[in-house]
Each structure stands twice: as structure tokens, then as C-alpha cells.
Write an enzyme that holds these catalytic residues in place. Sequence first.
Site, PDB file in Angstrom:
ATOM      1  CE1 TYR A  50      72.780 -24.860  -3.245  1.00  0.00           C
ATOM      2  CE2 TYR A  50      73.648 -24.673  -1.036  1.00  0.00           C
ATOM      3  CZ  TYR A  50      72.831 -24.208  -2.036  1.00  0.00           C
ATOM      4  OH  TYR A  50      72.060 -23.080  -1.845  1.00  0.00           O
ATOM      5  CG  PHE A  58      80.340 -22.439  -7.722  1.00  0.00           C
ATOM      6  CD1 PHE A  58      79.309 -22.983  -6.970  1.00  0.00           C
ATOM      7  CD2 PHE A  58      80.210 -22.420  -9.105  1.00  0.00           C
ATOM      8  CE1 PHE A  58      78.171 -23.496  -7.562  1.00  0.00           C
ATOM      9  CE2 PHE A  58      79.073 -22.942  -9.719  1.00  0.00           C
ATOM     10  CZ  PHE A  58      78.051 -23.479  -8.937  1.00  0.00           C
ATOM     11  NE  ARG A  86      65.045 -21.606 -11.460  1.00  0.00           N
ATOM     12  CZ  ARG A  86      66.210 -21.840 -10.864  1.00  0.00           C
ATOM     13  NH1 ARG A  86      66.261 -22.173  -9.587  1.00  0.00           N
ATOM     14  NH2 ARG A  86      67.331 -21.740 -11.547  1.00  0.00           N
ATOM     15  NE  ARG A 103      69.222 -15.826  -6.067  1.00  0.00           N
ATOM     16  CZ  ARG A 103      69.123 -16.976  -6.717  1.00  0.00           C
ATOM     17  NH1 ARG A 103      68.809 -16.987  -7.999  1.00  0.00           N
ATOM     18  NH2 ARG A 103      69.339 -18.113  -6.076  1.00  0.00           N
ATOM     19  CG  ASN A 113      72.541 -16.143  -4.676  1.00  0.00           C
ATOM     20  OD1 ASN A 113      72.507 -16.696  -3.584  1.00  0.00           O
ATOM     21  ND2 ASN A 113      72.396 -16.802  -5.813  1.00  0.00           N
ATOM     22  CD  GLU A 127      66.516 -28.008  -3.668  1.00  0.00           C
ATOM     23  OE1 GLU A 127      67.385 -28.078  -4.543  1.00  0.00           O
ATOM     24  OE2 GLU A 127      65.873 -26.956  -3.450  1.00  0.00           O
TER      25      GLU A 127
END
Length: 142
Positions: A50, A58, A86, A103, A113, A127
Site C-alpha cells: 500500500y 489512514f 470495481r 462491500r 471493507n 499487484e
Amino acid sequence: MIEKTLAIIKPDAIKKNVIGEIISMITKAGFKIHGMKYTKINKEQAGSFYEVHKERQFYSDLVDYMSSGPIVPIALEKENAIEDFRKLIGSTDPAQADEGTVRKLYGTSKSNNAIHGSDSVENGINEIGFFFSKSEIEKCRM
Ligand code: CMP
């Protein structure tokens, strides 16, 4: 165009015991699974995954949370995978997510989430490479 995206079923969804329900939604939506594992990452790995968010307020909570329990990373392929995935998972905040999305059904907050999805074609490839070697993916290709 066939695209790749990385899904991660997050620790909150694992705790809720809904891995099967989420994978079923993914495959019913037409995504092909090319890699999947049940694993746990440490803080350093979560921080690196991340890293793009490292200036965000956060970030530290996100790193703690994603290394707090098992996760299920899944390498996926489909026509228009990034956008379609998404849509399937819904907004970051489950309260804002459309009805019927992963979600909305299984998330409880912005951090808890339920699921991650790559946000671009380039990030999808990178990723997937974070969790799966090329040979792992090739070995299982049908
Ligand atoms: P994900 O799709 O995994 O990508 C980055 C994650 O950061 C996101 O899902 C959320 O879980 C988390 N996130 C984004 N915005 C916030 C926020 N405002 N507060 C807490 N967590 C957030």
C-alpha cells in the site's frame, strides 16, 4: 481488451466466514481465477503493498489491519476486468456502495471493507506480481 486485476479478500471477510460467497460472486460475474492463496502478510509487506497511500492519514491503520489476519489474494482475468471488478465490489465506503455489491453485502467500514481491487491496468499487473510469481501463474494456466 482482456485485463488482469488483483482481488484481496480482507481479514474482516475471512472472520465473517464469507470467502466462498465472495468467490462465487466473482466467478458468476465472469472472472477467471489464475491464482489464489490463503496467506498472511507482515507489516513490512502490507506497507510495501500500500506504499502509494503512505502519505495518507489512514496508512498506518491500513498496514496494521491488512497484516492483522489471514487474507486471500486472487489473480483474476476478464475483458474490462479493472472497471468491471470495481463495479462488482462497490465504493470504498460500504455505506456508499451500491446494493448487491461485495462491500455493501460484507463490508462494515472504509477500512474493514471486505475486499480490495486494483485501480488500473498497470497496478493490476504489478499487484498480481506482488503475490504470485510468473511461474506460479503459468503452471496453473488451462
Ligand atoms: P483498498 O481497495 O484496499 O485500497 C486502499 C484501502 O485504503 C481501501 O481499500 C480502504 O480499505 C482504505 N481506505 C481508503 N480510504 C480510507 C479512509 N478514509 N479511512 C480508512 N481507510 C481507508
